[in-house]
Scaffold this motif. Sequence first.
Motif, PDB file in Angstrom:
ATOM      1  N   PHE A 220      31.602  41.232  51.263  1.00 37.08           N
ATOM      2  CA  PHE A 220      31.846  41.227  49.817  1.00 37.08           C
ATOM      3  C   PHE A 220      32.702  40.055  49.322  1.00 37.08           C
ATOM      4  O   PHE A 220      32.556  39.638  48.193  1.00 37.08           O
ATOM      5  CB  PHE A 220      32.544  42.537  49.392  1.00 37.08           C
ATOM      6  N   TYR A 221      33.611  39.589  50.154  1.00 38.87           N
ATOM      7  CA  TYR A 221      34.551  38.584  49.679  1.00 38.87           C
ATOM      8  C   TYR A 221      34.362  37.281  50.456  1.00 38.87           C
ATOM      9  O   TYR A 221      35.248  36.773  51.109  1.00 38.87           O
ATOM     10  CB  TYR A 221      35.982  39.129  49.827  1.00 38.87           C
ATOM     11  N   SER A 222      33.135  36.785  50.414  1.00 38.94           N
ATOM     12  CA  SER A 222      32.813  35.533  51.102  1.00 38.94           C
ATOM     13  C   SER A 222      31.603  34.924  50.419  1.00 38.94           C
ATOM     14  O   SER A 222      31.066  35.497  49.467  1.00 38.94           O
ATOM     15  CB  SER A 222      32.489  35.812  52.566  1.00 38.94           C
TER      16      SER A 222
ATOM     17  N   ASN B 107      25.644  36.126  48.863  1.00 39.61           N
ATOM     18  CA  ASN B 107      25.532  36.212  47.411  1.00 39.61           C
ATOM     19  C   ASN B 107      26.042  37.601  47.000  1.00 39.61           C
ATOM     20  O   ASN B 107      27.110  37.994  47.457  1.00 39.61           O
ATOM     21  CB  ASN B 107      24.089  35.951  46.969  1.00 39.61           C
ATOM     22  N   LEU B 108      25.276  38.389  46.234  1.00 46.53           N
ATOM     23  CA  LEU B 108      25.779  39.717  45.844  1.00 46.53           C
ATOM     24  C   LEU B 108      25.034  40.828  46.582  1.00 46.53           C
ATOM     25  O   LEU B 108      25.040  41.982  46.140  1.00 46.53           O
ATOM     26  CB  LEU B 108      25.616  39.912  44.334  1.00 46.53           C
TER      27      LEU B 108
ATOM     28  N   TYR C 134      26.641  44.163  47.297  1.00 45.13           N
ATOM     29  CA  TYR C 134      27.121  44.908  46.138  1.00 45.13           C
ATOM     30  C   TYR C 134      26.049  45.887  45.661  1.00 45.13           C
ATOM     31  O   TYR C 134      26.303  46.738  44.829  1.00 45.13           O
ATOM     32  CB  TYR C 134      27.486  43.947  44.995  1.00 45.13           C
TER      33      TYR C 134
ATOM     34  N   LYS D 219      40.218  30.091  49.681  1.00 47.51           N
ATOM     35  CA  LYS D 219      41.280  31.093  49.588  1.00 47.51           C
ATOM     36  C   LYS D 219      42.458  30.627  48.730  1.00 47.51           C
ATOM     37  O   LYS D 219      43.381  31.406  48.486  1.00 47.51           O
ATOM     38  CB  LYS D 219      41.781  31.465  50.987  1.00 47.51           C
TER      39      LYS D 219
ATOM     40  N   LEU E   8      42.252  30.129  45.752  1.00 49.38           N
ATOM     41  CA  LEU E   8      42.092  30.826  44.472  1.00 49.38           C
ATOM     42  C   LEU E   8      42.324  32.312  44.692  1.00 49.38           C
ATOM     43  O   LEU E   8      41.827  32.867  45.671  1.00 49.38           O
ATOM     44  CB  LEU E   8      40.667  30.649  43.940  1.00 49.38           C
ATOM     45  N   PRO E   9      43.042  32.982  43.789  1.00 45.52           N
ATOM     46  CA  PRO E   9      43.198  34.433  43.954  1.00 45.52           C
ATOM     47  C   PRO E   9      41.872  35.143  43.696  1.00 45.52           C
ATOM     48  O   PRO E   9      40.945  34.560  43.108  1.00 45.52           O
ATOM     49  CB  PRO E   9      44.225  34.801  42.888  1.00 45.52           C
ATOM     50  N   TYR E  10      41.772  36.404  44.095  1.00 42.34           N
ATOM     51  CA  TYR E  10      40.490  37.105  44.046  1.00 42.34           C
ATOM     52  C   TYR E  10      39.885  37.166  42.641  1.00 42.34           C
ATOM     53  O   TYR E  10      38.696  37.049  42.461  1.00 42.34           O
ATOM     54  CB  TYR E  10      40.640  38.527  44.619  1.00 42.34           C
TER      55      TYR E  10
ATOM     56  N   GLN F 194      37.799  34.119  41.637  1.00 43.60           N
ATOM     57  CA  GLN F 194      36.636  33.748  42.453  1.00 43.60           C
ATOM     58  C   GLN F 194      35.340  33.951  41.666  1.00 43.60           C
ATOM     59  O   GLN F 194      35.254  34.833  40.812  1.00 43.60           O
ATOM     60  CB  GLN F 194      36.577  34.606  43.727  1.00 43.60           C
TER      61      GLN F 194
ATOM     62  N   GLN G  96      32.559  35.226  42.641  1.00 45.77           N
ATOM     63  CA  GLN G  96      31.998  36.562  42.882  1.00 45.77           C
ATOM     64  C   GLN G  96      32.604  37.601  41.935  1.00 45.77           C
ATOM     65  O   GLN G  96      31.894  38.410  41.362  1.00 45.77           O
ATOM     66  CB  GLN G  96      32.266  37.013  44.329  1.00 45.77           C
TER      67      GLN G  96
END
Lengths: 462, 389
Positions: free
Chosen positions: A369-371, A375-376, A379, B204, B206-208, B211, B213
């Motif tokens: 999720f955090y990379s 993509n998505l 999710y 990293k 940048l804080p979450y 981002q 996403q």
Amino acid sequence: MITVLTLLFFYMTLGIPFAALLSSNNDNRFKIVGESFFWGVFLVISLLNIMQYFSLSLSLKTFYYSMLVYACCALLVFLYLQIKNNKILLNASIFQNFTPLYLLALALISLQLYSIILQNQALPLSAWDGWYGWIAKAKIWFYHGINEPLVARTQWLITESKFTSPIFQYPDGLSLIYVFNAHYFGWNETLLNGIYPASLIAFLLAYYGNIKQLLNSTKSACLAVVLLITIPFINTHIIIAGYADIWVAFYLALCLLNIQHFLNRPSLKKLIQSIIFMSALPMFKLESWVWLLLVVFSFVLTLLSKHRRRMMLLLMGFVFIVWYMLDGFEYHFSFGELVFKPNLIKVPALGTFVLSFVNTSSAWLEALFYSNNWNLLWYSLPFVIFASIKMKSHKALVLPSLYLTFTVLFIFVLFYMTYASIFANDFTSSNRVVLHIVPVYIYFIILLVHEYSTPKKTGTLK
Amino acid sequence: MLKPLAIRIILYALVVFILLYSLLSYFVLATDTNTSNQDINLLDKNPQFIYGSKIENKENLAFQLDEYGEAAILFNLKQLQAEDIPALSYQISNLPKNYQTLLVWQLREQQEIYETKLLQATGSQQLILLSNIDAWRGEISQLGLSFRPQDHLGIPVPNRTEIQIQSLQMRTPSYFRDSLTLMQYWLAYNPLNYRSINHLSLDKSLPYYAQLQSFAILWLLSFSLLLYVKFKRLSFLTLFLTSWLFIAFFNTVNSSKQTQWATTAHDINNTTLPDDNLLKIAKQVKALLGLNNNRINKIKTNKVLVLSSDKYQRSRIIYHLLPVNSSFLDTNIEKDTKSIVRNGDFILSISLNNDHVRPQNGQLILNDLRLKVKEVAKSQNFSIMEVVK
């Protein structure tokens, strides 16, 4: 670009007789043409494996040119049969459904492919496992012949005139493809890496063709291809060529899609195709045996009626509880010890796995999720879980949902309970294992969306 | 599916959302610091070149990379509290595409040297937000810039291009002037390295919440809700796709930058490798072993044992040495080296740091064992020895 197209065309012509022979009347051209490439790859690896097994001293150059002659003949015969049966490979009907939205999707796919090919064909071999294992093995065989035995380093130190490889016991599929292609291109790693974008193009064709045929929807097939080609991790595996994971992902998806065809319309041809793609899996990675077992198991469960399947799953749950309560079991054979205990698994020839819980959740959350990997894609999980529970009686969902559930369970055990948790925490193999199932997962999402939007057309299990 | 009107509303809303969110995140990022409004022009701080050479008589700070393709500049700072300076603004032109610029610093009374990668220099004004970096805390004793090739897939080709630093300023971000900073981060050139095959990590620094996403997910959730309230129907798929394609757009932009770099940095007919120096050593060794004279069988019979403390270097050289029959020799594992090596085998001792093991008086000393060897060839980085028992 020319290298990629040459490889694509060559392997397609090698495989086209098989793909065409085993195709049914309703198979579309995209499916046949795309899958023929994977038939070609399977054929080359199988023949070279046979040569290795019997230590045949046939020159690889002779073998290469024989295959070239065969490819030319196969193409001519195929074209002759197509013309004789009044079948035309490309005609205007292919484009008649193409609205501006499809053309936009086509432009996006072409742009991605162009960028991938340019990068792949510019970079040297830089993937660690590639130059350390798979391709290094191919380089030894290119210069010393494919019958050159490879031994473990400890043995290499004490023997004479033997070569060693860190992956000497691993399947030879990828290495053999490189050796074979090197007889045309010479040992130029950048050119040899062209097999990766070629396989991607072929897979996209096969993926599109299969989904279009299974769901009878151009829109769904197009969407699946767009999703697949815009996943950064997949593109990276094509650009930085040299790993076997993407091959496993491709063959696994083709295998499952063909089983789905078989379930929809049972025929011997489809079954043979599925078995061939299944048997191609362990040619690339040892881990594929697990995927293979899970595919077979899911397939068998799918063949059962809904009631029996439920009973079977309940029985499995019950056996698991009993096994856990009794602290597992162990057997002693002449060839080794088989142990299946909640804290230890020991399989002769496979190894010993100590089971203890290691929490790798934060690494998984980051990976999925955090990379920038997927993509998505992940999710969509809440939607997928919600929709699959809501539509659990839909027949078409049974095989992929069973397969994906077993896969998730396996990944959980592997990365939370075994030594492999280290590889989840340092991201060295978690994403690559996930990669194996991504094309199947995308197909599952598309299937859910399709079933959700067209509920009347689908049947339910008895 | 949604009607065209609804699609148009979504598209307009997306544009507004991007602008608002970008500004908002940036405001949060920029205000998350205690600033002293003190700007420091680093070009006035007597820049000293550790590597690379300054080109005199130029209006800006102009320099060339050294023979190894690197440059490092130190700035003379008397006292600097990291928390007072939340951002670095810079304008660097003519930087080769496969190069990265790093801000390097050391804190007072600490041994460790910290570094952070700047956004790829484009020739125009750029800003890097430092306040989100964990190590950017405390009193800074040393501060500098380092120029070197991108990680592992970059090639340290000595570049004689004149690189220019037009401006280099440590300052507090300005709300309006720097409002597109976040977009610069999202569009920043992020090249592949050898670790990318396992994991594509996010920036990293940048804080979450800043981002890409997070932005896409927030867009997806907030507009799903809005559409549901307004139209009483949820077209989650359309929204999911717009979010997906939004991220794909940024990835495609980055991919085109990668393509540009890959096609200019590597020439297919003369493929340059990230470890070109190891390839050159391997070629020399192969020539010394007579591979050019078609002595392939001898190379198979006599092994080459690679001795190096650097595991990456020894693995790469083994690959480059192929088709020579070679593997590594680890004296920590193989305690009794004498029983392993045979007459006519070769030991290749290498180190790119020039600290490789060398024979002394015809003897190679490993773990208190003495091997009788004949040094066949040597250079600054390697020594190849034939075992003589």
